[in-house]
Design a protein around this motif. Structure first.
Motif, PDB file in Angstrom:
ATOM      1  N   PRO A  58       0.862  -1.240   0.037  1.00 53.44           N
ATOM      2  CA  PRO A  58       0.186  -0.053   0.003  1.00 53.44           C
ATOM      3  C   PRO A  58       0.922   1.316  -0.151  1.00 53.44           C
ATOM      4  CG  PRO A  58      -0.110  -1.017   2.146  1.00 53.44           C
ATOM      5  CD  PRO A  58       0.671  -2.032   1.271  1.00 53.44           C
ATOM      6  N   SER A 178       0.325  -4.934   9.805  1.00 56.12           N
ATOM      7  CA  SER A 178      -0.447  -5.440   8.581  1.00 56.12           C
ATOM      8  C   SER A 178      -1.834  -5.443   8.892  1.00 56.12           C
ATOM      9  CB  SER A 178      -0.065  -7.237   8.133  1.00 56.12           C
ATOM     10  OG  SER A 178      -0.802  -7.494   6.919  1.00 56.12           O
ATOM     11  N   TYR A 179      -2.403  -5.796  10.049  1.00 56.90           N
ATOM     12  CA  TYR A 179      -3.648  -5.799  10.506  1.00 56.90           C
ATOM     13  C   TYR A 179      -4.263  -4.373  10.603  1.00 56.90           C
ATOM     14  CZ  TYR A 179      -7.793  -5.920  13.739  1.00 56.90           C
ATOM     15  OH  TYR A 179      -9.110  -5.779  13.948  1.00 56.90           O
ATOM     16  N   ASP A 182      -4.437  -2.865   7.035  1.00 60.07           N
ATOM     17  CA  ASP A 182      -5.857  -3.180   6.420  1.00 60.07           C
ATOM     18  C   ASP A 182      -6.903  -2.453   7.008  1.00 60.07           C
ATOM     19  OD1 ASP A 182      -4.241  -4.934   4.931  1.00 60.07           O
ATOM     20  OD2 ASP A 182      -4.708  -6.726   5.807  1.00 60.07           O
ATOM     21  N   TRP A 186      -2.290   2.665   5.777  1.00 62.15           N
ATOM     22  CA  TRP A 186      -0.728   2.671   6.029  1.00 62.15           C
ATOM     23  C   TRP A 186      -0.338   4.076   7.050  1.00 62.15           C
ATOM     24  CZ3 TRP A 186       3.044   5.886   4.823  1.00 62.15           C
ATOM     25  CH2 TRP A 186       3.000   6.634   3.531  1.00 62.15           C
TER      26      TRP A 186
END
Length: 413
Positions: A58, A178-179, A182, A186
């Protein structure tokens, strides 16, 4: 504070101060709150360093660059950390160590905030360089500051607590980044990292004592430290241990997939277990160091070497392979703690310069180990990587056992 009292050591023996050098005196009582505030600082810095790994796609898409270019955000941080580790002791030698540490935490906050609002790659890279300056400087000072926060007998435990921040960041940074990426994007993840930095700064403001600078470090001090009796060969041993480990660690996934034969779900779980074992090893090493520095320095690469050769050569079965991977993670948890303690014991009068050399050695070994592992992997595959690295680790353990000086306690205390 007792840390403002100056002492000198008249003789220059291995592991002791050089003539007339100042050594911070041993505090009467431990300041555990300050130690935990430093662990939070290490956690925040390492979390920020690792975040691009989980947010690469991202970030690259949003900034309109390739993933390869976005990945250089990690590279520039490591390069800046190497330089900062070398220069921090000499450039800040006249500044209260409390202010230096707080300054690094402020850099952490600024870096994350400006990365979160960066509109182009140039700004992002500049802010990642700021993070590297904070990371290398903070890490190089960690063990030296621990000497000023707790009595000498408790320094190994204090350093293990501070460095536990590295292990915790290794476990949570990538999956949590990462969690959150999403969930909220970011940029929000880096804002959260900045918020963690603010909490850390407040904690440090209330817990870190004033620490009058006692250092006399110059750029030439780094060379002088390397020439101290026994220090150079110790650095060689440290480099071999880290090169052996990072050659392995770079290829842990293909090893788990081809040798241990785990699927994707089991792979994530095993990597998590490896991280937890690393954290446990970090904390246990503080206790082991209180028993014997030489034992800890020798045992950790020996166990890692046995684990590597076991994975490569033994028909251990899946359960046996999992045990060997956990043993590897447990053993490596003590490596950074042991070598940081070794450096401060060898040259307590120039502990920050010694810490800087350790930082540079580790960062160099990460690059060298990954490169060597890649070359060996290309020639003979993952089994060959683990075999050669296992031999290197066992050889480093033998070198450490026979040639590396291991002072029993901090000189001058």
């Amino acid at each position: 504070m007792s840390s403002d009292v100056r002492t000198t050591v008249p003789d220059a023996n291995p592991g002791e101060a050089a003539d007339g050098e100042l050594i911070p005196p041993e505090p009467v009582a431990p300041s555990w709150a300050a130690v935990f505030s430093l662990a939070m600082g290490v956690f925040g810095l390492l979390t920020a360093e690792y975040l691009p790994t989980s947010l690469l796609t991202p970030m690259a898409a949003d900034l309109g660059v390739s993933e390869a270019l976005a990945g250089q955000a990690v590279t520039v941080t490591a390069a800046a950390a190497m330089i900062s580790g070398l220069l921090t002791a000499s450039l800040t030698r006249r500044i209260d160590r409390r202010m230096v540490l707080l300054g690094f935490t402020v850099l952490l906050i600024i870096s994350n905030l400006l990365v979160a609002v960066a509109t182009n790659m140039a700004v992002l890279m500049l802010m990642r360089i700021l993070l590297g300056v904070a990371l290398g400087g903070f890490w190089s000072m960690a063990a030296a500051v621990a000497m000023r926060l707790v009595p000498a007998a408790l320094v190994p435990r204090a350093v293990s607590i501070i460095f536990s921040g590295i292990a915790v960041a290794t476990i949570v940074a990538v999956p949590l980044g990462s969690y959150l990426g999403d969930l909220a994007g970011w940029r929000s993840t880096f804002l959260a990292a900045a918020g963690l930095g603010v909490v850390t700064l407040v904690f440090q403001l209330f817990t870190l004592p004033r620490m009058t600078p006692h250092g006399t470090a110059r750029l030439g001090t780094l060379w002088e430290v390397l020439r101290r009796p026994g220090f150079g060969v110790g650095i060689v041993g440290m480099l071999l241990v880290h090169i052996g480990h990072y050659a392995l660690f770079t290829y842990i996934r293909p090893a788990l997939e081809t040798v241990v034969k785990v699927d994707v779900d089991a792979l994530a779980l095993l990597l998590f277990v490896f991280g937890v074992a690393n954290l446990v090893g970090t904390l246990v090493s503080g206790w082991l160091l209180e028993i014997s520095l030489r034992l800890t320095l020798t045992l950790t690469p020996a166990l890692m070497g046995v684990a590597a050769l076991g994975v490569a050569l033994l028909p251990a079965g899946q359960a046996g392979y999992v045990f060997l991977v956990v043993l590897w993670g447990l053993a490596f948890g003590g490596v950074s703690v042991a070598w940081s303690n070794w450096a401060t014991r060898m040259v307590p009068d120039q502990a920050e310069s010694a810490g800087g050399l350790v930082v540079v050695g580790v960062q160099s070994a990460i690059a060298g180990g990954a490169a060597a592992g890649g070359l060996i992997f290309g020639i003979g595959g993952v089994v060959t990587v683990f075999t050669v690295s296992g031999v290197v680790l066992l050889a480093s353990a033998l070198l450490i056992l026979l040639r590396v000086k291991a002072p029993r306690r901090l000189a001058g205390n």
